[in-house]
Design an enzyme around this catalytic site. Structure first.
Site, short mmCIF file in Angstrom:
data_model
loop_
_atom_site.label_atom_id
_atom_site.label_comp_id
_atom_site.label_asym_id
_atom_site.label_seq_id
_atom_site.Cartn_x
_atom_site.Cartn_y
_atom_site.Cartn_z
N GLU A 1 -15.75 18.86 28.49
CA GLU A 1 -15.05 18.58 29.75
C GLU A 1 -15.91 17.76 30.69
OE1 GLU A 1 -13.81 22.11 31.86
OE2 GLU A 1 -12.97 22.96 30.04
N HIS B 1 -8.43 23.11 33.16
CA HIS B 1 -9.37 24.16 33.62
C HIS B 1 -8.97 24.73 34.99
CE1 HIS B 1 -13.74 25.70 33.14
NE2 HIS B 1 -13.01 26.56 33.82
N ARG C 1 -14.23 28.83 27.06
CA ARG C 1 -14.94 27.55 27.06
C ARG C 1 -14.47 26.75 25.85
NH1 ARG C 1 -15.81 28.36 31.63
NH2 ARG C 1 -17.81 28.52 32.72
#
Ligand code: 8YV
Length: 323
Positions: free
Chosen positions: A269, A287, A240
Site C-alpha cells: 500500500e 484501508h 495487512r
C-alpha cells in the site's frame, strides 16, 4: 512559562487530535499532509522530544539512527507497528507506543461489511446499477452466499478477531479459529480452536484474517494454504495486505475456486495490484478499517496519552510495544 515538549506529527491528524496536541505540546504539524522524506523528517525533528507517526511511513533503522538524541518516544497512530523497527528504537533508548483497543469495533465492523459485501456480490450489484445495466429483477440474478449456518474461520483471535466473532454469531455463523494460545471458555463462547492454520482452513467456508504482519505471517495465505479452503470459500482481509499472496489469491478468484474476497488492505500500500480492479468477485476498499470519526479521534487521543505520559508526566507510557 516552562518550555513545552516538542512533538513532530508526520501526518495531518483529525482536527480534535491536532487541537489537543497543540494544547499540550509545542506541536510541529503537517497541515498539508505532505509525504515527508527521511531527510525532511530528520530536519523537523531537530530539538524535538517525540514523534507522532502513522502506519503509512516506514520508521526503519536508518531513520531511527538519524533522529536527534532528544527524541524519547515514537507514538504511532495505529495498532499495527510493523512499520517501526522497534529493536533499533530500543537500542537508542526511544520508547515506541501504539493505539490498541480503540479501533477494535470499527475494524470488526469493516470486516463484517466486507464479509457481507463479498458474500452478497455487492460490488457487482452496485456496478450493474451505476452503469445503467440493470434491466430488472430476475429469479437468478446476482445470487450470493448466505451467512446463516456457515462456518467462519478466524486467524488471530485477538481483540478484533473476537469482536468479529461476536458480530458473526449474531448473523448465525459458527466460529472456528486459529490462535497460538487457546482462549478461555468465557472468551471462546463456543468457538472451536485449532492448533494450526492448516487444520482450520478446510473448515472455513469464510475466512477472516486478524493476525499481525510478522516474518512468520508474510504470505501466510499462499497458494498451498488457499487450496486447503473449501471450494467456494470467501476470504476477508482487514489486517495487512502482506499476509496474502496476491498472485495466488487472484488465481483462486479468477478460477472461482474461491467464490469471493473482501479486502481492505493490500500488499505494498498505497500501491495496489491493479488486477484486483477488474476482478468482479473481489470487493475492495482503501484501508478504511478504523475510519470513523470516533475511532480516529480516539486513536489520536490514545497516542497523545502515551506522549503525555513520557514527555509531561515522566511516567511509563500506557501502550508501549516491545521488540
Ligand atoms: C490505521 C491500521 O488507520 O491501526 C492500524 O494498524 O491499520 C489502521 O487502522 C492506519 O494504520 C493509520 O496509521
Amino acid at each position: 512559562m516552562t518550555k513545552r515538549p516538542v512533538v513532530v506529527a508526520t501526518r495531518h491528524f483529525p482536527e480534535a487530535v491536532e487541537q489537543r496536541l497543540q494544547s499540550m505540546f509545542d506541536a510541529r504539524l503537517n497541515p498539508e499532509d505532505r509525504a515527508l522524506s527521511h531527510d525532511e523528517l530528520v530536519a523537523r525533528a531537530q530539538g524535538a522530544d517525540g514523534l507522532m507517526v502513522a502506519a503509512t511511513g516506514k520508521v526503519d533503522a536508518d531513520l531511527i539512527h538519524r533522529l536527534p538524541a532528544s527524541i524519547r518516544i515514537i507514538a504511532t497512530f495505529s495498532v499495527g507497528y510493523e512499520h517501526i523497527d522497534i529493536a533499533a528504537a530500543e537500542q537508542r533508548g526511544i520508547l515506541v507506543t501504539n493505539t490498541p483497543d480503540v479501533l477494535t469495533d470499527a475494524t470488526a465492523e469493516i470486516a463484517l461489511l466486507l464479509l457481507l459485501a463479498a458474500a452478497r456480490r455487492a460490488h457487482e450489484g452496485a456496478a450493474m446499477l451505476r452503469q445503467d445495466q440493470w434491466t430488472g429483477w430476475t429469479p437468478t440474478q446476482l445470487m450470493g452466499i448466505g451467512l446463516t449456518g456457515k462456518r467462519l474461520g478466524i486467524v488471530g483471535m485477538g481483540r478484533i478477531g473476537q469482536a468479529l466473532a461476536e458480530r458473526a454469531r449474531a448473523n448465525g455463523m459458527e466460529i472456528h479459529y486459529y490462535n497460538r494460545t487457546r482462549l478461555s471458555p468465557e472468551q471462546e463462547k463456543g468457538a472451536i480452536h485449532y492448533a494450526t492454520v492448516e487444520a482450520l482452513l478446510p473448515q472455513a467456508q469464510f475466512l477472516s484474517l486478524h493476525c499481525p504482519l510478522t516474518p512468520q505471517t508474510v504470505k501466510l495465505m499462499d497458494a498451498r494454504r488457499l487450496a486447503l479452503l473449501p471450494e467456494g470459500a470467501v476470504l476477508i482481509n482487514t489486517a495487512r495486505g502482506g499476509i496474502v499472496d496476491d498472485e495466488a489469491l487472484i488465481a483462486a478468484l479468477k478460477s472461482r475456486r474461491l467464490a469471493a474476497a473482501g479486502l481492505d488492505v493490500f500488499d505494498g500500500e498505497p500501491k495496489v495490484d491493479k488486477r484486483y480492479f477488474a476482478i468482479e468477485n473481489a470487493f475492495i476498499l482503501p484501508h478504511m478499517g478504523s475510519a470513523t470519526i470516533e475511532t480516529r479521534n480516539a486513536m489520536g487521543f490514545r497516542a497523545i496519552e502515551n506522549l503525555q505520559a513520557v514527555l509531561i508526566d515522566g511516567k511509563a507510557p500506557p501502550h508501549r510495544v516491545k521488540a
